[in-house]
Design an enzyme around this catalytic site. Structure first.
Site, PDB file in Angstrom:
ATOM      1  N   GLY A  83      -1.137  -2.032  -5.715  1.00  0.00           N
ATOM      2  CA  GLY A  83      -1.653  -3.454  -5.657  1.00  0.00           C
ATOM      3  C   GLY A  83      -3.411  -2.805  -4.566  1.00  0.00           C
ATOM      4  N   HIS A  84      -3.561  -1.308  -4.608  1.00  0.00           N
ATOM      5  CA  HIS A  84      -4.474  -0.917  -4.436  1.00  0.00           C
ATOM      6  C   HIS A  84      -4.585   0.209  -4.535  1.00  0.00           C
ATOM      7  CE1 HIS A  84      -7.816   0.427  -2.139  1.00  0.00           C
ATOM      8  NE2 HIS A  84      -8.085   0.135  -0.808  1.00  0.00           N
ATOM      9  N   GLU A 123     -13.566  -8.581   0.505  1.00  0.00           N
ATOM     10  CA  GLU A 123     -14.544  -7.862  -0.028  1.00  0.00           C
ATOM     11  C   GLU A 123     -14.360  -7.842  -1.269  1.00  0.00           C
ATOM     12  OE1 GLU A 123     -12.089  -5.881   4.144  1.00  0.00           O
ATOM     13  OE2 GLU A 123     -11.217  -5.867   2.209  1.00  0.00           O
ATOM     14  N   CYS A 168     -11.011   2.290   7.658  1.00  0.00           N
ATOM     15  CA  CYS A 168     -10.915   3.141   5.998  1.00  0.00           C
ATOM     16  C   CYS A 168     -12.700   3.494   5.906  1.00  0.00           C
ATOM     17  CB  CYS A 168     -10.506   2.411   5.235  1.00  0.00           C
ATOM     18  SG  CYS A 168     -11.418   0.879   4.931  1.00  0.00           S
ATOM     19  N   CYS A 169     -13.358   3.036   6.055  1.00  0.00           N
ATOM     20  CA  CYS A 169     -14.977   3.385   6.138  1.00  0.00           C
ATOM     21  C   CYS A 169     -15.232   4.992   7.059  1.00  0.00           C
ATOM     22  CB  CYS A 169     -15.826   2.687   6.329  1.00  0.00           C
ATOM     23  SG  CYS A 169     -15.124   1.223   5.055  1.00  0.00           S
ATOM     24  N   GLU A 179     -19.361  -3.129   1.768  1.00  0.00           N
ATOM     25  CA  GLU A 179     -18.299  -2.380   2.169  1.00  0.00           C
ATOM     26  C   GLU A 179     -18.547  -0.533   1.803  1.00  0.00           C
ATOM     27  OE1 GLU A 179     -13.779  -0.661   2.705  1.00  0.00           O
ATOM     28  OE2 GLU A 179     -14.158  -3.085   1.888  1.00  0.00           O
ATOM     29  N   CYS A 195     -17.013   1.859   1.901  1.00  0.00           N
ATOM     30  CA  CYS A 195     -15.750   2.371   0.881  1.00  0.00           C
ATOM     31  C   CYS A 195     -16.121   2.314  -0.652  1.00  0.00           C
ATOM     32  CB  CYS A 195     -14.541   1.855   1.255  1.00  0.00           C
ATOM     33  SG  CYS A 195     -13.635   2.565   2.839  1.00  0.00           S
ATOM     34  N   HIS A 246       0.807  -1.339   0.221  1.00  0.00           N
ATOM     35  CA  HIS A 246       0.239  -0.005  -0.171  1.00  0.00           C
ATOM     36  C   HIS A 246       0.883   0.902   0.597  1.00  0.00           C
ATOM     37  CE1 HIS A 246      -2.759  -3.369   1.053  1.00  0.00           C
ATOM     38  NE2 HIS A 246      -3.856  -2.260   0.879  1.00  0.00           N
TER      39      HIS A 246
END
Length: 668
Positions: free
Chosen positions: A206-207, A323, A414-415, A339, A341, A157
């Site tokens: 990756g993200h 997810e 994160c959310c 999710e 997000c 990340h």
């Protein structure tokens, strides 16, 4: 002073040259819209007074701030769980910046500046900023490689952190005019430009999110290298060797949207949040470069998602393992992951698709997600959250991935911090324009100030949406002017439950949206879902639009067997659910026969004020011994889906059977 003026003129010139090509439709900035809307103003104010302070406090108490302090000193031990925990500070700064632009707050501004100072001290001399490595490069944990970037294509990340840094920095700069965080971001982005690219290091992040962040930096700085790098990262996908025959989404690359080049992808696949950020980044780059292959790909992916992989209340990402999106039509209720997000990412992407195409179907999806699956993720108190958003909760429900009740924060938070930055930006989704075309996309009371050509025009919205369909728009141009006012007629007001065949209304409504201009009914022209009113507008012209607020039964495509012979309830943009609190402690036993008649009533004292739906229905009753089953008459009370789980944990359901048919009804 002369040097400064010349420098500013140079920067402006560079931007003008660099950004000739862009989205054909441009959003009206959130700073040009002042809300008076009860529904959204209360949420924005709660975000300002509760959610933002709570988020910063939790960044402090959980060690996220301490990580930056230790990185500055190059000593200690990374004290949170995930290497992307840095982003919770960046996202909260982004949300605080939006809030500061709407509501100046000297105390908040000083606190944000103090955090930026801490972030700046943690940055390494060449621009690298990643506390999980900088604190102690020799002991970095399993998610990181012993060298920079070596596990970026997996789970380090590093570029994800950078992307959120850039988005936060641009928001802070635009809101305050200060360059303290922007300079940190530029220094980091210049490192990426020097590290990655043709004849340099290759990697597919990756993200995803760095792509969106780089585009925002490009818009502010005019440095084309940032746009080029965003495109480079997108084009790197699909070139790594995976086991393409494996059905494991990690082994075959699908989890990372890395199984094939993006221009060959035609399904919404893999981790749902990563997917939304990728598709948003592709839309940005397509708009700024004219890449038609990107456009063709995201059009196909959007059709797949909306036609086969979206829940009835706008949520996406059905599968908890990874997810991620499931297979086509894999939309289970009891184990729906959804999710928060991913809902936020869905809003970002659909806004961009609208700006590309000008079709209201994208705003229809955005609105459905925004009013239902997204704000369900935050409690009415502003400090309790859902990471996942269930479709059904039984008394005996026990699933490791799905929460029964709301949480204050999460180990992976994160959310909550994503909600912090989304909510105050809502005013920026209301209006958009292209030349003389002015689009009214969301119905939120307040005043929008924009320019058509060189002439200023003010649009004042007055309504009680989403509870009432009566909408008023007062048009105040500085001088008489020609303008094409484009009012979105929502799909739900045109017998379209979803812009696909995934969901439909059981019975079509004969009512149509009515529009009057200065008290006289007009026969409007429909264009891509918009009622177009073209005229020479003068100050004080009033447009009234009335949207039918029927209570609608939604049915699912036959390819969703879990919802066979079941209905969901909708009124206006809102989806409804039954919760234990209003229905004798249960929800899973309710049956809605086909001849049921509903009534709607606004309850100002319930759940901060909601319209509830009521009906006389049937309920399944099982005796104490579990041997005898009967049905009894009962009264159903349904509440807006977004408002569930604000009064404790218990049963909830969105889909209601129309007859006794399914065993699962009888076992609880």
């Amino acid at each position: 002073m002369k040097k400064l003026i010349l420098l500013l003129l140079l920067v402006i010139a560079q931007k003008a040259i660099a950004q000739k090509q862009d989205y054909p439709i441009q959003p009206v900035p959130f700073t040009s819209v002042k809300l008076t809307d009860k529904f959204w103003n209360s949420r924005i104010e709660t975000n300002r007074t509760v959610t933002i302070p709570a988020s910063f406090e939790r960044c402090e108490s959980t060690g996220r701030v301490k990580n930056f302090q230790m990185a500055a000193e190059h000593k200690g031990k990374f004290c949170t769980t995930y290497p992307f925990d840095d982003t919770d500070i960046y996202k909260t700064i982004e949300g605080a910046s939006y809030s500061l632009a709407l509501h100046p707050d000297e105390k908040l501004s000083k606190y944000v500046d103090s955090l930026i100072t801490i972030v700046g001290r943690a940055q390494e001399p060449d621009g690298y900023l990643y506390t999980a490595r900088t604190i102690d490069p020799l002991h970095v944990g399993s998610w990181l490689g012993t060298e920079r970037w070596v596990k970026e294509q997996e789970n380090s990340h590093e570029l994800y952190n950078a992307g959120h840094l850039y988005e936060g920095a641009v928001a802070h700069y635009m809101a305050t005019g200060k360059r303290n965080l922007l300079n940190i971001a530029i220094k980091n982005a210049d490192l990426l430009v020097n590290t990655f690219g043709p004849n340099k290091r290759h990697v597919a992040p990756g993200h995803e999110v760095v792509e969106m962040g780089l585009v925002k930096l490009y818009r502010v700085t005019g440095k084309k290298e940032y746009l080029d790098l965003a495109k480079f990262f997108i084009d790197e996908r699909g070139h790594k060797e995976y086991n393409k025959k494996s059905k494991n989404v990690y082994e075959n690359g699908i989890y990372w949207q890395d199984n094939k080049p993006v221009v060959e992808q035609d399904e919404a696949e893999g981790h749902a949040v990563r997917a939304m950020y990728l598709y948003s980044g592709m839309a940005d780059v397509a708009a700024l470069t004219g890449d038609k292959q990107y456009l063709a790909a995201i059009d196909k992916i959007w059709n797949n998602m909306v036609g086969k992989k979206m829940y009835v209340q706008g949520s996406i990402g059905a599968v908890g393992d990874g997810e991620r999106f499931g297979e086509n039509y894999e939309l289970p209720n009891a184990t729906a992951y959804n999710e928060t997000c991913a809902a936020i990412g869905n809003v970002y992407w659909n806004q961009r698709m609208f700006l590309l195409h000008g079709d209201s179907k994208y705003i229809d999806v955005l609105e459905k997600t925004l009013y239902n699956g997204l704000i369900a993720g935050i409690g009415l108190d502003g400090k309790s959250f859902f990471y996942t958003n269930a479709m059904q909760i039984h008394d005996s429900f026990n699933h490791p991935d799905i929460e029964r009740g709301r949480s204050g924060w999460f180990v992976c938070s994160c959310c909550p911090t994503n909600l912090v930055r989304l909510i105050p930006s809502i005013p920026g989704y209301i209006y958009a324009q292209n030349g003389k075309d002015v689009f009214v996309n969301l119905f939120i009371s307040g005043t929008g100030n924009l320019k058509v050509g060189s002439k200023a025009v003010q649009i004042i919205q007055q309504n009680n949406y989403p509870w009432d369909g009566g909408l008023t728009f007062t048009i105040n141009p500085a001088a008489s002017m020609d303008m094409n006012l484009k009012l979105r007629i929502p799909g739900w007001a045109q017998n379209v439950a979803m812009p696909s065949d995934l969901y439909a209304y059981q019975t079509p409504s004969g009512q149509k949206a009515e529009i009057k201009v200065n008290g006289k009914t007009v026969n409007y022209v429909m264009q891509n879902g918009y009622a177009v009113i073209s005229r020479k507008w003068k100050k004080g012209d009033k447009v009234e639009m009335n949207l039918p607020m029927d209570i609608r039964r939604v049915v699912a495509n036959d390819k969703l067997p879990e919802n066979c012979d079941k209905v969901a309830l909708q009124r206006g943009p809102l989806m409804y659910c039954a919760e234990w609190k209003d229905n004798n402690g249960k929800a899973a036993n309710i049956i809605i026969p086909q001849n049921t008649t509903f009534t709607a009533a606004y309850k100002p004292g319930l759940l901060n004020g909601v319209t509830v739906l009521k009906a006389n229905v049937k309920a399944v009753k099982v005796d104490a011994g579990g041997q005898n089953i009967s049905t009894e008459n009962t009264t159903l009370t349904a509440i807006p889906y977004y408002s569930w789980a604000n009064r404790g944990a218990g049963e909830m359901t969105v889909w209601f059977p129309q007859q006794v048919k399914y065993v699962d009804l009888l076992t609880h």
